[in-house]
Design a protein around this motif. Structure first.
Motif, mmCIF file in Angstrom:
data_model
loop_
_atom_site.group_PDB
_atom_site.id
_atom_site.type_symbol
_atom_site.label_atom_id
_atom_site.label_comp_id
_atom_site.label_asym_id
_atom_site.label_seq_id
_atom_site.Cartn_x
_atom_site.Cartn_y
_atom_site.Cartn_z
ATOM 1 N N THR A 540 0.830 -1.196 0.000
ATOM 2 C CA THR A 540 0.000 0.000 0.000
ATOM 3 C C THR A 540 0.871 1.255 0.000
ATOM 4 O O THR A 540 0.740 2.126 -0.863
ATOM 5 C CB THR A 540 -0.936 0.006 1.224
ATOM 6 O OG1 THR A 540 -1.712 -1.192 1.231
ATOM 7 C CG2 THR A 540 -1.869 1.210 1.185
ATOM 8 N N ILE A 541 1.774 1.329 0.971
ATOM 9 C CA ILE A 541 2.685 2.481 1.044
ATOM 10 C C ILE A 541 4.031 2.146 0.421
ATOM 11 O O ILE A 541 4.618 2.958 -0.292
ATOM 12 C CB ILE A 541 2.863 2.929 2.507
ATOM 13 C CG1 ILE A 541 1.516 3.390 3.076
ATOM 14 C CG2 ILE A 541 3.897 4.044 2.601
ATOM 15 C CD1 ILE A 541 1.574 3.766 4.541
ATOM 16 N N ILE A 542 4.529 0.942 0.672
ATOM 17 C CA ILE A 542 5.787 0.510 0.060
ATOM 18 C C ILE A 542 5.584 -0.870 -0.549
ATOM 19 O O ILE A 542 4.653 -1.602 -0.188
ATOM 20 C CB ILE A 542 6.945 0.459 1.094
ATOM 21 C CG1 ILE A 542 6.626 -0.549 2.209
ATOM 22 C CG2 ILE A 542 7.221 1.832 1.661
ATOM 23 C CD1 ILE A 542 7.770 -0.736 3.193
ATOM 24 N N THR A 543 6.472 -1.224 -1.481
ATOM 25 C CA THR A 543 6.335 -2.511 -2.161
ATOM 26 C C THR A 543 6.953 -3.656 -1.379
ATOM 27 O O THR A 543 6.714 -4.810 -1.681
ATOM 28 C CB THR A 543 7.015 -2.458 -3.541
ATOM 29 O OG1 THR A 543 8.371 -2.040 -3.381
ATOM 30 C CG2 THR A 543 6.290 -1.489 -4.452
ATOM 31 N N LEU A 617 12.185 4.695 3.064
ATOM 32 C CA LEU A 617 11.550 5.945 2.646
ATOM 33 C C LEU A 617 11.698 6.154 1.140
ATOM 34 O O LEU A 617 10.809 6.700 0.488
ATOM 35 C CB LEU A 617 12.169 7.114 3.415
ATOM 36 C CG LEU A 617 11.838 7.164 4.910
ATOM 37 C CD1 LEU A 617 12.638 8.265 5.603
ATOM 38 C CD2 LEU A 617 10.338 7.384 5.122
ATOM 39 N N GLN A 618 12.849 5.703 0.580
ATOM 40 C CA GLN A 618 13.028 5.820 -0.861
ATOM 41 C C GLN A 618 12.003 4.975 -1.615
ATOM 42 O O GLN A 618 11.583 5.323 -2.718
ATOM 43 C CB GLN A 618 14.441 5.388 -1.248
ATOM 44 C CG GLN A 618 15.547 6.310 -0.756
ATOM 45 C CD GLN A 618 16.917 5.778 -1.112
ATOM 46 O OE1 GLN A 618 17.078 5.009 -2.060
ATOM 47 N NE2 GLN A 618 17.924 6.172 -0.335
ATOM 48 N N LYS A 619 11.620 3.849 -1.041
ATOM 49 C CA LYS A 619 10.674 2.946 -1.707
ATOM 50 C C LYS A 619 9.216 3.335 -1.484
ATOM 51 O O LYS A 619 8.317 2.769 -2.104
ATOM 52 C CB LYS A 619 10.886 1.508 -1.215
ATOM 53 C CG LYS A 619 12.173 0.868 -1.695
ATOM 54 C CD LYS A 619 12.388 -0.488 -1.090
ATOM 55 C CE LYS A 619 11.373 -1.515 -1.589
ATOM 56 N NZ LYS A 619 11.537 -1.821 -3.022
ATOM 57 N N MET A 751 15.240 -2.666 -5.618
ATOM 58 C CA MET A 751 15.981 -2.385 -4.383
ATOM 59 C C MET A 751 16.863 -1.164 -4.568
ATOM 60 O O MET A 751 17.674 -1.111 -5.482
ATOM 61 C CB MET A 751 16.844 -3.599 -4.022
ATOM 62 C CG MET A 751 17.803 -3.369 -2.869
ATOM 63 S SD MET A 751 16.997 -3.541 -1.277
ATOM 64 C CE MET A 751 16.953 -5.322 -1.145
ATOM 65 N N PRO A 752 16.710 -0.127 -3.724
ATOM 66 C CA PRO A 752 17.598 1.028 -3.831
ATOM 67 C C PRO A 752 19.047 0.608 -3.578
ATOM 68 O O PRO A 752 19.327 -0.357 -2.870
ATOM 69 C CB PRO A 752 17.091 1.963 -2.721
ATOM 70 C CG PRO A 752 15.722 1.475 -2.402
ATOM 71 C CD PRO A 752 15.729 0.018 -2.661
ATOM 72 N N ARG A 753 19.954 1.354 -4.166
ATOM 73 C CA ARG A 753 21.373 1.066 -3.949
ATOM 74 C C ARG A 753 21.798 1.565 -2.573
ATOM 75 O O ARG A 753 21.719 2.749 -2.290
ATOM 76 C CB ARG A 753 22.224 1.737 -5.019
ATOM 77 C CG ARG A 753 22.059 1.122 -6.391
ATOM 78 C CD ARG A 753 23.064 1.730 -7.348
ATOM 79 N NE ARG A 753 22.995 1.078 -8.628
ATOM 80 C CZ ARG A 753 23.777 1.383 -9.653
ATOM 81 N NH1 ARG A 753 24.684 2.352 -9.514
ATOM 82 N NH2 ARG A 753 23.669 0.745 -10.792
#
Length: 762
Positions: A540-543, A617-619, A751-753
């Motif tokens: 919903t908010i993040i994957t 937070l980035q996701k 996935m963020p680095r």
């Protein structure tokens, strides 16, 4: 005035004169036919008093239910106050339900017109008998108990003749069915079927099917669904009981079966009481030819769902004999015939039967109906929003066997497609596939259902004569013939189908397309009472999910050389985890959180604060963040309820007034692998929210909830403003049926680095 049923047809005077000063009892006034009878009595019979038997409903008094759409002409003549005064002056309303017993009918009734009935072709057998047979007996006995000795006008159907071929004359039915025995057994059928539905093997089957679909939502949801499946099974069995019993005795469905037995019961009653009886048997009643206005119709009648679905391109073929007669009759012709019959009763103790039909002298062939409806849609196609116009199929009338084979193949295709789409990952493409599949399934179900229901009516090789009805019409004065026409030969079927009926039954579809119907949108407003906005986290908010969160933390806490083994261990068990998750979300969490056994609490907290929180937070979805801030700006309390460990959601604390996550048990600064309390999943979320609302004075009817999974259905249903966010297939279907807002919140991909530091020694 009608002389207590002693005046014979052919006596001098107009229809209006013969009913002048009479008191008429009318039932079924809230239905399609009865409301037009009432309108004509009020409009054209000023000296007639009318007693209406109307059943009250929740939120509507009997008087409220009388003012119906058929009053078009009356509203042109009277303003609302004057119309109310007319109803108060001319009508007496009796609150009663003849299906439950003998109603209390006031004395002084001269004519009783009984048009109320259970008009569904396939009601449960006990309901059909209760209304169409026992209800009619209750009504007439109630009239007699009130002291009246009226002429009875009993509205039946031409199809009481059953499954026959050839010419069917007007007259009593020829059958030897014991209606008393059939009624007793029909009423007793419900108890038998209810008992059968409670057998252990049946209950086990209902529970298994409910658990397969709803186990992730919780045991209460499973139990509720199992009980609903049991009730549906009971209804289906009683419907099938009625259908098969009717067909075994020569009637196509329980509606015509019970109407036929109702005729026999009424004939016996009137003969025993020496009362005049007229039985009016309309064929398929459709929209008005002229009155109240051309095309007037209330709701959808027998042919209308098929016409509409054909115009939408949803019926590639249909069962039926091309040369077979589809016996339609406009509703105003039926009403006019009823009024003429009421004004011309037979002698006391005798019964007259009237077929109000068109097949004998003005037959409409099935292929003609198809051709003229097709011409209408080719000239006036229904708009398909965003895609131009709907194209209507060309029927070849291949025969019933080929149509049945087509339906079986279509069912097999949709069954296979169902297994595929329910296992697709969440995405807009998946939801588009579900929508297309549901549309295809609805088409197949529609054709299958209506082919079964209407097969007899589109395959008929029977002709209902209307000699007595025509003779009654010819006996009318010249003025009455013009004022109350009901000679079926007067109908031009091409004009009626193309210029009157088809435009009427498709009007609502055209209006809907002109309004460019959109799904309801979320409206965020300031409220005078406390309101909450509840958000799920994962999907919903993040994957990310609890597995990914674990991987983030575990990788940061392990030497790099151990990463491959740990990843293999985690992802090697993913199929098992998914299987557990589909069965019970709580079991999955308990199983998965065991992997945290021995992990350092301080180490996990440090990793979350310094590294994991940043890429969480980035996701996060930008749309989700905006929506949360919109709610806070409106003064709503924002709540987060998640299955993730509470430590992982700390980075989101600035967005929420309260966050609820899974609490992992700690011992000597290490996680034990157990939870300190059961997780808030499925029904537990709804229960927690209701308790919180009670303690804090929150108005849940004005509150909001956002979630992506069917397991969160109890939470969404607990509030007045549920929102499905990028939902899975099951939640998408549920939300779509109930027209909940459905929103697509774009998420960060992948996935963020993040550079993990070299871990300290454990």
């Amino acid at each position: 005035m009608v002389e207590k049923g002693t005046r014979e047809r052919g006596a001098a005077g107009s229809v209006v004169d013969r009913l002048d000063g009479a008191t008429v009892l009318l039932t079924g006034v809230t239905g399609f036919l009865g409301q037009v009878v009432l309108e004509r009595l009020l409009l054209d019979f000023p000296g007639t008093r009318i007693v209406l038997l109307v059943r009250a409903q929740t939120g509507a008094t009997p008087r409220d239910r009388v003012r119906k759409p058929a009053f078009t002409v009356l509203r042109e003549r009277y303003d609302e106050d004057a119309l109310k005064g007319l109803l108060d002056e001319r009508t007496t309303i009796v609150d009663g339900d003849f299906g439950r017993g003998e109603p209390e009918i006031p004395p002084g009734i001269d004519v009783a017109i009984h048009s109320a009935a259970a008009v569904s072709f396939d009601p449960p057998i006990d309901e059909g008998f209760q209304t169409n047979l026992l209800g009619a007996i209750n009504l007439y006995r109630g009239v007699l108990a009130g002291g009246s000795r009226p002429a009875f006008v009993h509205i039946s159907t031409a199809y009481v003749a059953g499954v026959q071929k050839g010419v069917i004359p007007e007259g009593p039915l020829e059958h030897k069915v014991d209606y008393r025995l059939e009624a007793d057994l029909a009423l007793g059928a419900r108890a038998d079927v209810e008992a059968a539905s409670r057998r252990p093997e049946q209950l086990e089957s209902f529970m298994a099917k409910a658990a397969k679909e709803h186990s992730r939502a919780g045991p209460r949801t499973v139990a509720d669904d199992a009980e609903q499946r049991r009730k549906d099974w009971v209804t289906k069995r009683l419907v099938e009981y009625g259908r098969q019993r009717a067909r075994s005795l020569g009637w196509p469905d329980v509606y015509t079966f019970t109407k036929a037995l109702g005729e026999r019961a009424v004939e016996e009653l009137c003969a025993a009481e020496n009362l005049p009886l007229s039985i009016v048997r309309p064929s398929i009643i459709e929209s008005a030819l002229t009155h109240p206005f051309p095309g007037w119709i209330d709701g959808f009648k027998m042919a209308d769902p098929i016409i509409r679905a054909y115009g939408l391109g949803q019926i590639p073929e249909f069962t039926g004999i091309p040369e077979g007669i589809v016996d339609l009759i406009p509703v105003d012709f039926v009403v006019n015939a009823i009024l003429a019959v009421a004004a011309n009763p037979p002698p006391a103790g005798e019964a007259n039967h009237y077929n109000v039909s068109s097949g004998s002298r003005n037959p409409l062939r099935f292929y003609e109906l198809y051709e003229w409806v097709r011409e209408y849609f080719e000239e006036h196609p229904l708009p398909e929003r965003g895609r131009g116009d709907h194209k209507v199929p060309e029927w070849k009338f291949p025969g019933n066997l080929k149509v049945e084979r087509m339906l079986r193949r279509a069912e097999q295709f949709t069954d296979v497609a169902e297994k595929v789409v329910t296992h697709l990952p969440k995405s807009k493409g998946m939801r588009d596939a579900v929508r297309r599949l549901d549309r295809d399934k609805a088409r197949v179900d529609f054709v299958k259902r209506y082919s079964d229901l209407y097969g007899m009516y589109t395959e008929t090789e029977v002709v209902y004569t209307d000699d007595r009805t025509l003779a009654l019409f010819e006996s009318l004065t010249k003025q009455d013939k013009a004022r109350f026409p009901f000679d079926a030969a007067m109908v031009d079927w091409k004009y009626y189908l193309k210029d009157v009926h088809s435009p009427a039954v498709t009007q609502s579809l055209r209006e809907l397309s002109r309004r460019d119907r959109e799904r309801p949108r979320v409206q965020i407003r300031e409220r005078e009472v406390p309101v909450v906005a509840v958000f799920d986290l994962e999907g919903t908010i993040i994957t990310s999910n609890v597995v990914e969160s674990y991987v983030w933390t575990r990788m940061a806490d392990l030497p790099r050389q151990e990463w491959p083994a740990e990843l293999a261990s985690v992802f090697g068990r993913v199929p098992a985890y998914l299987q557990i998750d589909r069965r019970d979300r709580g079991d999955f969490l308990r199983t998965f959180f065991r992997r945290y056994e021995g992990a350092s609490v301080a180490g996990v907290d440090r990793l979350i604060d310094e590294h994991v929180g940043e890429f969480m937070l980035q996701k996060a979805s930008a749309a989700a963040i905006r929506r949360i801030r919109d709610h806070r700006a409106a003064g709503h309390r924002t709540l987060l309820i998640t299955a993730a460990a509470s430590a992982f959601v700390r980075p989101l604390a600035p967005l929420f007034d309260l966050m609820i996550g899974a609490e992992l048990e700690e011992r000597d600064g290490r996680y034990t692998g157990f939870m300190s309390a059961p997780p808030l999943v499925g029904e537990a979320r709804a229960a927690w929210l209701k308790r919180y609302a009670l303690q804090e004075g929150v108005d849940l009817k004005q509150s909001y909830a956002y979630a992506d999974s069917y397991s969160d259905l109890p939470l969404l249903r607990a509030v007045g403003n549920p929102v499905a966010v990028s939902p899975d297939s099951s939640l998408y279907r549920y939300a779509n049926r109930r027209r909940w807002p459905i929103e697509e919140w774009a998420m960060s991909k992948g996935m963020p680095r993040v550079r993990f530091p070299r871990p300290a020694a454990r």
